[in-house]
Write a protein that holds these residues in place. Structure first.
Motif, short mmCIF file in Angstrom:
data_model
loop_
_atom_site.label_atom_id
_atom_site.label_comp_id
_atom_site.label_asym_id
_atom_site.label_seq_id
_atom_site.Cartn_x
_atom_site.Cartn_y
_atom_site.Cartn_z
N GLY B 174 19.11 76.34 -29.28
CA GLY B 174 17.42 75.85 -28.17
C GLY B 174 16.61 74.89 -28.75
O GLY B 174 15.79 74.46 -28.13
N ALA B 175 16.32 75.17 -30.36
CA ALA B 175 15.15 74.80 -30.91
C ALA B 175 15.52 72.62 -30.24
O ALA B 175 14.57 72.20 -30.77
CB ALA B 175 15.99 74.74 -32.59
N TYR B 176 16.80 72.25 -29.81
CA TYR B 176 16.85 71.20 -30.24
C TYR B 176 16.42 70.66 -29.09
O TYR B 176 15.61 69.56 -28.79
CB TYR B 176 17.95 70.65 -30.54
N ILE B 177 15.90 72.09 -27.54
CA ILE B 177 15.07 70.77 -26.59
C ILE B 177 13.35 71.68 -26.94
O ILE B 177 12.94 71.63 -25.96
CB ILE B 177 15.22 71.44 -25.84
N GLY B 178 13.31 72.21 -27.92
CA GLY B 178 12.08 72.40 -27.66
C GLY B 178 11.55 73.52 -27.54
O GLY B 178 10.62 73.94 -27.33
N ILE B 179 12.47 74.76 -27.73
CA ILE B 179 12.38 76.57 -27.51
C ILE B 179 11.73 76.91 -28.33
O ILE B 179 12.41 76.95 -29.89
CB ILE B 179 13.41 76.61 -26.72
N MET B 180 10.45 77.65 -28.11
CA MET B 180 9.95 78.11 -29.47
C MET B 180 10.77 79.23 -30.28
O MET B 180 10.27 80.57 -29.79
CB MET B 180 8.04 78.48 -29.10
N GLU B 181 11.50 79.68 -30.48
CA GLU B 181 13.30 80.47 -30.93
C GLU B 181 12.64 80.62 -32.17
O GLU B 181 11.97 80.05 -33.28
CB GLU B 181 14.02 80.25 -30.42
N LEU B 182 13.51 81.21 -32.93
CA LEU B 182 13.24 81.72 -34.66
C LEU B 182 13.82 80.64 -35.24
O LEU B 182 13.32 80.00 -36.37
CB LEU B 182 14.74 82.81 -34.63
N THR B 183 14.28 79.87 -34.72
CA THR B 183 15.01 78.61 -36.00
C THR B 183 13.76 77.82 -36.05
O THR B 183 13.16 77.34 -36.82
CB THR B 183 16.45 78.36 -35.81
N LYS B 184 13.70 77.60 -34.80
CA LYS B 184 12.55 76.39 -34.69
C LYS B 184 11.60 76.43 -35.21
O LYS B 184 10.72 75.71 -35.84
CB LYS B 184 11.80 76.55 -32.81
N ALA B 185 10.95 77.71 -34.93
CA ALA B 185 9.13 79.02 -36.36
C ALA B 185 9.59 78.70 -37.79
O ALA B 185 9.03 77.88 -37.84
CB ALA B 185 10.19 80.76 -35.60
N SER B 186 10.89 78.40 -37.74
CA SER B 186 11.23 78.56 -39.22
C SER B 186 10.98 76.99 -39.90
O SER B 186 10.42 76.51 -40.77
CB SER B 186 12.39 78.90 -39.82
N ASP B 187 11.35 75.51 -38.30
CA ASP B 187 11.16 74.84 -38.72
C ASP B 187 10.35 74.24 -38.74
O ASP B 187 9.24 73.59 -39.46
CB ASP B 187 12.45 73.97 -37.76
N ILE B 188 8.86 74.66 -38.27
CA ILE B 188 7.41 74.14 -38.06
C ILE B 188 7.24 74.67 -38.84
O ILE B 188 6.06 73.87 -39.28
CB ILE B 188 7.19 74.91 -36.68
N ILE B 189 7.15 76.02 -39.73
CA ILE B 189 6.52 75.97 -40.58
C ILE B 189 6.36 75.37 -41.96
O ILE B 189 6.18 74.91 -42.30
CB ILE B 189 7.00 77.87 -41.28
N ALA B 190 8.26 75.65 -42.14
CA ALA B 190 8.33 74.16 -43.25
C ALA B 190 7.97 72.96 -43.07
O ALA B 190 8.01 72.07 -44.24
CB ALA B 190 9.83 73.95 -43.15
N SER B 191 7.75 72.36 -42.53
CA SER B 191 7.46 70.96 -41.75
C SER B 191 5.36 70.68 -41.90
O SER B 191 5.47 70.63 -42.48
CB SER B 191 7.24 69.99 -40.07
N ARG B 192 5.62 72.21 -42.51
CA ARG B 192 4.46 71.92 -42.61
C ARG B 192 4.42 72.70 -43.96
O ARG B 192 2.98 71.84 -45.03
CB ARG B 192 3.13 73.40 -42.43
N THR B 193 5.12 73.28 -44.27
CA THR B 193 4.97 73.46 -46.02
C THR B 193 5.42 72.49 -46.69
O THR B 193 5.20 72.77 -48.34
CB THR B 193 4.76 74.89 -46.53
N TYR B 194 6.06 71.94 -46.53
CA TYR B 194 7.06 71.27 -47.17
C TYR B 194 8.84 71.69 -48.33
O TYR B 194 8.48 71.17 -48.56
CB TYR B 194 6.80 69.74 -47.93
N ASP B 195 8.69 73.03 -47.45
CA ASP B 195 9.19 73.81 -48.38
C ASP B 195 10.49 74.25 -46.93
O ASP B 195 9.51 75.24 -46.65
CB ASP B 195 8.10 75.29 -49.13
N TYR B 196 11.35 74.23 -47.26
CA TYR B 196 12.32 74.96 -46.35
C TYR B 196 12.97 76.13 -46.97
O TYR B 196 13.60 76.53 -46.22
CB TYR B 196 13.85 73.50 -46.44
N PHE B 197 12.96 76.42 -48.32
CA PHE B 197 13.86 77.15 -48.81
C PHE B 197 13.08 78.73 -48.29
O PHE B 197 14.02 79.51 -47.53
CB PHE B 197 13.43 77.68 -50.27
N PHE B 198 12.00 79.20 -48.42
CA PHE B 198 11.57 80.36 -47.98
C PHE B 198 11.98 80.62 -46.42
O PHE B 198 12.23 81.10 -46.07
CB PHE B 198 10.58 80.42 -48.58
#
Lengths: 240, 230
Positions: B174-198
């Protein structure tokens, strides 16, 4: 009460039943006997339309069951059936097995159904199994419960489809005893059975079926004293 | 090393209240999976009954053909594609919430799988049960309701539990169409911290905790059902 006329049944190209006719009067105990594969069970299953005949008539209490507008569920309420494999409902307790149909089909209220179930359970000495599930019962117990399950609906006729052939030899007796008690209480029944001595004891009429044809249809006495070669041969075989 | 992990944790979770993304994502993931499994169950039961009725009585020919095609199409195409078709084609010009689109898409998808699960449960029931019901005077519908369905559904409860677990994981598409679910949440955070690991490892752990917990429950249910039958 029950009248079968020119009944035929084909499975694909195989003629299982070829032009069968007979009558059952109130109080009759008709035994259907014959070698394996002669069509006995198919014939019995046609009587309540679990197997749909290819042609012919089955008239029960004035209703032709093979006609399209026969109300089969209503007819079956008055025509009980006991199966070889018992077919108790596995997900229900003994009590629920007994009361499900009378209650849901509005034949009697819950209180009356339970009272009747208890009365019948006491009759067969299984009152203590009321809350057990079928999986915890022996084959003989299951079949006796299955028999009183049909009695719950107060049927006018009961069909028995080889009621003891799936049982351990030790348990055959208790089931036959129960059927005998029903016979003595003047219930009308049709029994398909291999227990030839039992048939001799309780049947009022015998229908001998072989290769899908009625080879003999008459009274108990006529059958067991028949001079007919085929009948004698059959009786000799089943007695050994 | 320890410092790196701590910084990464701080940036991904604490800073700027970013844990709120995770909570929202978790909430949406669970909501979508729950409602979808509910819709899937309803659709699944309806399809299974139509097919069972067709197979035993030869009735409902047209309806049966339709549902067979429905099941084939749903099971024969990727769920992400179905999600995109529903969002970009069917709801093209409406401002419907993506969460609702997700519930619908995953529900419709799950229905096809659930119908096959229930159908296998119904087919596993000895045909003597149906005959005994009919012989007592029940019609087909009542025999299904009081005798066949309760046993069929009970037989497949563990499989339905597994379907729910699968759904929880599938909602990540669902992240693909922009649903704010778990995977999308981590993607958003990573896009702000530029750190995907955590962020990624963290939500992987969250998925794992949920699915392992549910698997455990399903296993317990299986043992209980098995014992009840013996």
């Amino acid at each position: 009460m029950l009248s079968v006329k020119h009944l035929k049944k084909k499975f694909g190209k195989i003629n299982v039943l070829k032009d069968i006719s007979f009558d059952v009067e109130k109080g009759d105990i008709l035994a259907i006997v014959g070698p394996s594969g002669s069509g006995k069970s198919t014939l019995l299953r046609c009587l309540n339309m679990l197997e749909v005949p290819t042609s012919g008539k089955i008239i029960f209490e004035g209703v032709n069951l093979t006609s399209k507008d026969a109300n089969l569920p209503l007819v079956r309420e008055k025509m009980g059936m006991v199966f070889q494999q018992f077919n108790l409902f596995d997900h229900l307790t003994v009590m629920e097995n007994l009361t499900l149909a009378p209650i849901k089909l509005k034949v009697m209220g819950e209180g009356n159904a339970k009272r009747k179930a208890i009365e019948l359970l006491k009759m067969i000495d299984l009152y203590d199994k009321m809350d057990s599930y079928p999986s915890s019962l022996s084959g003989g117990q299951k079949q006796r419960i299955a028999i009183i399950r049909t009695l719950m609906m107060e049927p006018d006729i009961i069909l028995f489809d080889e009621p003891t052939s799936a049982l351990d030899p030790l348990m055959v007796g208790e089931v036959l005893d129960l059927i005998k008690r029903l016979a003595n209480s003047n219930k009308t029944m049709i029994i398909v059975s291999h227990e030839i001595n039992f048939v001799r004891n309780i049947a009022s009429k015998v229908l001998f079926l072989d290769e899908g044809k009625v080879q003999f249809y008459g009274s108990n006495k006529e059958f067991f004293t028949s001079k007919n070669k085929y009948i004698k041969e059959f009786l000799d075989k089943v007695n050994n | 090393m320890f410092k790196y992990i701590y910084n990464s944790f701080y940036d991904s979770v604490i800073y700027d209240d970013r844990y709120k993304f995770i909570l929202e994502g978790l909430f949406n993931t669970l909501i979508i999976a729950l409602f979808a499994v509910f819709i899937g169950f309803i659709i699944g039961i309806i399809i299974a009954i139509i097919r069972h009725n067709h197979d035993t009585n030869g009735k409902l020919k047209v309806l049966n053909r339709i549902v067979v095609w429905y099941v084939n199409i749903v099971r024969g195409t990727p769920v992400l594609l179905q999600l995109m078709i529903i969002y970009y084609v069917i709801f093209k010009s409406s401002d419907i919430s993506v969460v609702i689109v997700g519930i619908l898409a995953f529900g419709l998808n799950s229905g096809a799988y659930v119908s096959e699960i229930i159908r296998s449960g119904l087919n596993a029931i000895d045909k003597g049960q149906m005959e005994a019901g009919l012989a007592l005077g029940f019609n087909y519908a009542k025999t299904m309701r009081y005798i066949i369905m309760p046993q069929g559904v009970r037989n497949v409860l563990p499989a339905l539990g597994n379907e729910f677990i699968t759904l929880i994981k599938e909602t990540s598409t669902g992240a693909y169409i922009g649903i704010m679910e778990l995977t999308k949440a981590s993607d958003i955070i990573a896009s702000r911290t530029y750190d995907y690991f955590f962020p990624l490892i963290m939500i992987a752990c969250i998925y794992l905790v949920i699915t392992l917990g549910l698997t455990n429950l399903v296993n317990k249910m299986e043992v209980k059902l098995f014992n009840a039958k013996c």
